[in-house]
Motif scaffolding. Structure first.
Motif, PDB file in Angstrom:
ATOM      1  N   ALA A  37     -11.463  81.430  62.871  1.00 31.41           N
ATOM      2  CA  ALA A  37     -10.192  80.384  63.975  1.00 31.41           C
ATOM      3  C   ALA A  37     -11.193  80.184  64.842  1.00 31.41           C
ATOM      4  N   SER A  38     -12.781  79.706  64.974  1.00 29.83           N
ATOM      5  CA  SER A  38     -13.553  79.681  65.755  1.00 29.83           C
ATOM      6  C   SER A  38     -14.135  78.272  65.045  1.00 29.83           C
ATOM      7  N   HIS A  39     -14.300  77.991  64.389  1.00 27.59           N
ATOM      8  CA  HIS A  39     -15.056  77.082  63.415  1.00 27.59           C
ATOM      9  C   HIS A  39     -13.825  75.639  64.015  1.00 27.59           C
ATOM     10  N   GLN A  40     -14.942  74.786  63.707  1.00 26.64           N
ATOM     11  CA  GLN A  40     -14.253  73.288  64.371  1.00 26.64           C
ATOM     12  C   GLN A  40     -12.915  72.938  63.464  1.00 26.64           C
ATOM     13  N   HIS A  41     -11.588  72.505  64.482  1.00 27.25           N
ATOM     14  CA  HIS A  41     -10.724  72.467  63.856  1.00 27.25           C
ATOM     15  C   HIS A  41      -9.877  71.125  63.458  1.00 27.25           C
ATOM     16  N   ARG A  42      -9.275  70.944  63.034  1.00 25.44           N
ATOM     17  CA  ARG A  42      -8.035  70.272  62.438  1.00 25.44           C
ATOM     18  C   ARG A  42      -7.751  69.020  63.450  1.00 25.44           C
ATOM     19  N   ALA A  43      -8.014  67.753  63.688  1.00 29.25           N
ATOM     20  CA  ALA A  43      -6.849  67.586  64.530  1.00 29.25           C
ATOM     21  C   ALA A  43      -5.968  66.230  63.375  1.00 29.25           C
ATOM     22  N   LEU A  44      -4.489  66.569  64.570  1.00 33.07           N
ATOM     23  CA  LEU A  44      -3.870  66.080  64.389  1.00 33.07           C
ATOM     24  C   LEU A  44      -4.315  64.119  63.816  1.00 33.07           C
ATOM     25  N   PRO A  45      -3.891  63.923  62.889  1.00 33.22           N
ATOM     26  CA  PRO A  45      -4.078  62.479  62.666  1.00 33.22           C
ATOM     27  C   PRO A  45      -2.801  61.770  63.895  1.00 33.22           C
ATOM     28  N   SER A  46      -3.642  60.216  64.044  1.00 29.95           N
ATOM     29  CA  SER A  46      -2.862  59.464  65.111  1.00 29.95           C
ATOM     30  C   SER A  46      -1.778  59.112  64.354  1.00 29.95           C
ATOM     31  N   THR A  47      -1.127  58.917  63.469  1.00 27.51           N
ATOM     32  CA  THR A  47       0.025  59.295  62.809  1.00 27.51           C
ATOM     33  C   THR A  47       0.965  60.142  62.748  1.00 27.51           C
ATOM     34  N   SER A  48       0.561  61.130  62.799  1.00 30.16           N
ATOM     35  CA  SER A  48       1.654  62.112  62.712  1.00 30.16           C
ATOM     36  C   SER A  48       3.007  61.983  63.745  1.00 30.16           C
ATOM     37  N   LEU A  49       3.619  62.458  62.030  1.00 32.16           N
ATOM     38  CA  LEU A  49       4.680  62.881  63.139  1.00 32.16           C
ATOM     39  C   LEU A  49       5.069  63.721  63.588  1.00 32.16           C
ATOM     40  N   TYR A  50       4.121  64.830  64.313  1.00 29.27           N
ATOM     41  CA  TYR A  50       3.952  65.570  64.701  1.00 29.27           C
ATOM     42  C   TYR A  50       3.518  65.766  66.174  1.00 29.27           C
ATOM     43  N   MET A  51       3.144  64.573  66.087  1.00 30.26           N
ATOM     44  CA  MET A  51       1.958  64.473  67.318  1.00 30.26           C
ATOM     45  C   MET A  51       3.076  64.793  68.832  1.00 30.26           C
ATOM     46  N   PRO A  52       3.970  64.149  68.909  1.00 32.44           N
ATOM     47  CA  PRO A  52       5.264  64.963  70.221  1.00 32.44           C
ATOM     48  C   PRO A  52       4.701  66.152  70.492  1.00 32.44           C
ATOM     49  N   LEU A  76      11.315  72.555  69.500  1.00 30.74           N
ATOM     50  CA  LEU A  76       9.957  71.133  69.001  1.00 30.74           C
ATOM     51  C   LEU A  76      10.974  70.324  68.089  1.00 30.74           C
ATOM     52  N   LYS A  77      12.318  70.686  67.522  1.00 32.68           N
ATOM     53  CA  LYS A  77      12.960  70.324  66.714  1.00 32.68           C
ATOM     54  C   LYS A  77      13.837  68.685  67.824  1.00 32.68           C
ATOM     55  N   ARG A  78      14.017  68.916  68.775  1.00 29.07           N
ATOM     56  CA  ARG A  78      14.147  68.464  69.956  1.00 29.07           C
ATOM     57  C   ARG A  78      13.726  67.924  70.508  1.00 29.07           C
ATOM     58  N   THR A  79      12.192  68.171  70.830  1.00 27.73           N
ATOM     59  CA  THR A  79      10.972  67.450  71.235  1.00 27.73           C
ATOM     60  C   THR A  79      10.499  66.086  70.229  1.00 27.73           C
ATOM     61  N   ILE A  80      10.962  66.821  68.692  1.00 26.44           N
ATOM     62  CA  ILE A  80      10.168  65.525  67.917  1.00 26.44           C
ATOM     63  C   ILE A  80      11.645  63.991  68.308  1.00 26.44           C
ATOM     64  N   GLN A  89      13.812  63.487  70.516  1.00 31.11           N
ATOM     65  CA  GLN A  89      13.925  63.167  71.603  1.00 31.11           C
ATOM     66  C   GLN A  89      12.410  61.477  71.064  1.00 31.11           C
ATOM     67  N   ALA A  90      11.944  62.160  70.638  1.00 34.30           N
ATOM     68  CA  ALA A  90      10.480  61.351  70.935  1.00 34.30           C
ATOM     69  C   ALA A  90      10.260  60.251  69.853  1.00 34.30           C
ATOM     70  N   ARG A  91      11.354  60.509  68.735  1.00 33.64           N
ATOM     71  CA  ARG A  91      11.740  59.187  67.407  1.00 33.64           C
ATOM     72  C   ARG A  91      12.639  58.754  68.055  1.00 33.64           C
ATOM     73  N   LEU A  92      13.568  58.686  69.515  1.00 43.96           N
ATOM     74  CA  LEU A  92      14.228  58.123  70.001  1.00 43.96           C
ATOM     75  C   LEU A  92      13.945  56.991  70.905  1.00 43.96           C
ATOM     76  N   LYS A  93      13.067  57.489  71.311  1.00 46.20           N
ATOM     77  CA  LYS A  93      12.437  56.725  72.152  1.00 46.20           C
ATOM     78  C   LYS A  93      12.040  55.427  72.081  1.00 46.20           C
ATOM     79  N   GLN A  94      11.277  56.129  70.709  1.00 48.02           N
ATOM     80  CA  GLN A  94      10.268  54.569  69.927  1.00 48.02           C
ATOM     81  C   GLN A  94      11.322  54.061  69.371  1.00 48.02           C
ATOM     82  N   ASN A  95      12.360  54.351  68.621  1.00 46.89           N
ATOM     83  CA  ASN A  95      13.497  53.133  68.225  1.00 46.89           C
ATOM     84  C   ASN A  95      13.619  52.197  69.946  1.00 46.89           C
TER      85      ASN A  95
END
Length: 296
Positions: free
Chosen positions: A187-202, A284-288, A290-296
């Motif tokens: 787990a010490s190697h370079q980590h993957r990052a969430l893409p800016s379009t990821s539904l999990y960014m929240p 996690l579901k609540r956070t996601i 809420q974030a989607r509702l704010k976008q709409n």
């Protein structure tokens, strides 16, 4: 030159990882260890202790064949233990995977052990040897954001079960090491990052913690895991066809391994519910949401 010591080949012996710790423990137990890595320069400390250091890239057929030829020369045509340890971590949501990245992980985690075992079968048969395939408890538990890694280890589990039966006529055994959280470099190697379009960014903060989860939760020291695995691997064939006293078909060790073993005894929906609670999916579901509702 061949010796009377048990010969053990381990893939992926980079310092700081499980393979390196296994090499040290097998060596301590008096075995002739053949440590391998894509870059053999990282094996100098092991070679200085008297181990054989051989270049091996498990994703390259020519490298596997060259390693086999060198090992046959070193051991006199036999191999007592093959440890398929080389692996690649892969933590990313299933909806954010990139196909070339996934292919590379399968090349290392699945096709590598398959073709390494195929190439070394002749030497294993000559020694009535043992194949140790390093798997993970994530292969049987819904480890969030670990779909790719878990699926590679699930493939190794299924492969190993069939391989075990197919090798019985040749007196070669197969042990699957179901590793829990173990201190390592994976787990010490370079980590993957969430893409800016990821539904999990929240919940990116949760994702960042998940990237190093195995190194921060009930993590077992690498040398402790290695000591237990080596002790099991060196038990030998046992008695009554391996029913008594031999190396186990399934070896469980590492953080959370006992809990996941117990969960494997219950219906899948129970284990999925338990893992959902453990990772706080409802929150996690609540956070996601809420974030989607704010976008709409």
């Amino acid at each position: 030159m061949a010796s009377e010591k048990k010969s053990v080949l381990i893939t992926g012996c980079t310092p700081g990882g499980i393979g390196h710790a296994l090499a040290l423990e097998f060596h301590r137990k008096g075995c002739h260890v053949i440590a391998t890595a894509r870059n053999p320069d990282v094996l100098k400390d092991l070679a200085a202790m008297g181990m054989s250091a051989v270049q091996l890239d498990v994703t390259n057929g020519d490298s596997i064949r060259a390693c086999k030829a060198e090992v046959a020369n070193i051991t006199g045509g036999k191999l007592d233990v093959l440890v398929n340890n080389a692996g690649r971590t892969h933590t990313i949501p299933a909806l954010d995977i990139e196909i070339d990245d996934v292919r590379q992980t399968y090349e290392t985690n699945v096709f590598g052990p398959m073709f390494t075992t195929k190439e070394f079968a002749e030497l294993l048969i000559a020694a009535r040897g043992l194949v140790v395939n390093v798997s993970s408890i994530s292969s049987i538990s819904p480890y969030i954001f670990g779909s790719v890694y878990a699926s590679t280890k699930g493939a190794i589990n299924s492969y190993s079960r069939v391989l075990r039966l197919e090798l019985k006529p040749f007196n070669v055994r197969v042990m699957v090491a179901m590793a829990g959280t173990v201190r390592s470099q994976i787990a010490s190697h370079q980590h993957r990052a969430l893409p800016s379009t990821s539904l999990y960014m929240p919940i990116n903060d949760f994702f960042q913690r998940r990237l190093v989860f195995s190194q921060n939760n009930a993590t077992v020291p690498t040398e402790v895991f290695a000591r237990k695995l080596v002790a099991s691997a060196l038990k030998g064939e046992g008695y009554l066809g391996g029913l008594i006293g031999g190396s186990p078909d399934w070896f469980w060790a590492g953080g959370f391994s006992t809990q996941v073993w117990l969960l494997s005894m219950v219906p899948a929906w129970v284990s999925e519910w338990a893992m959902g609670v453990f990772f706080g999916i409802a929150s996690l579901k609540r956070t996601i949401t809420q974030a989607r509702l704010k976008q709409n």
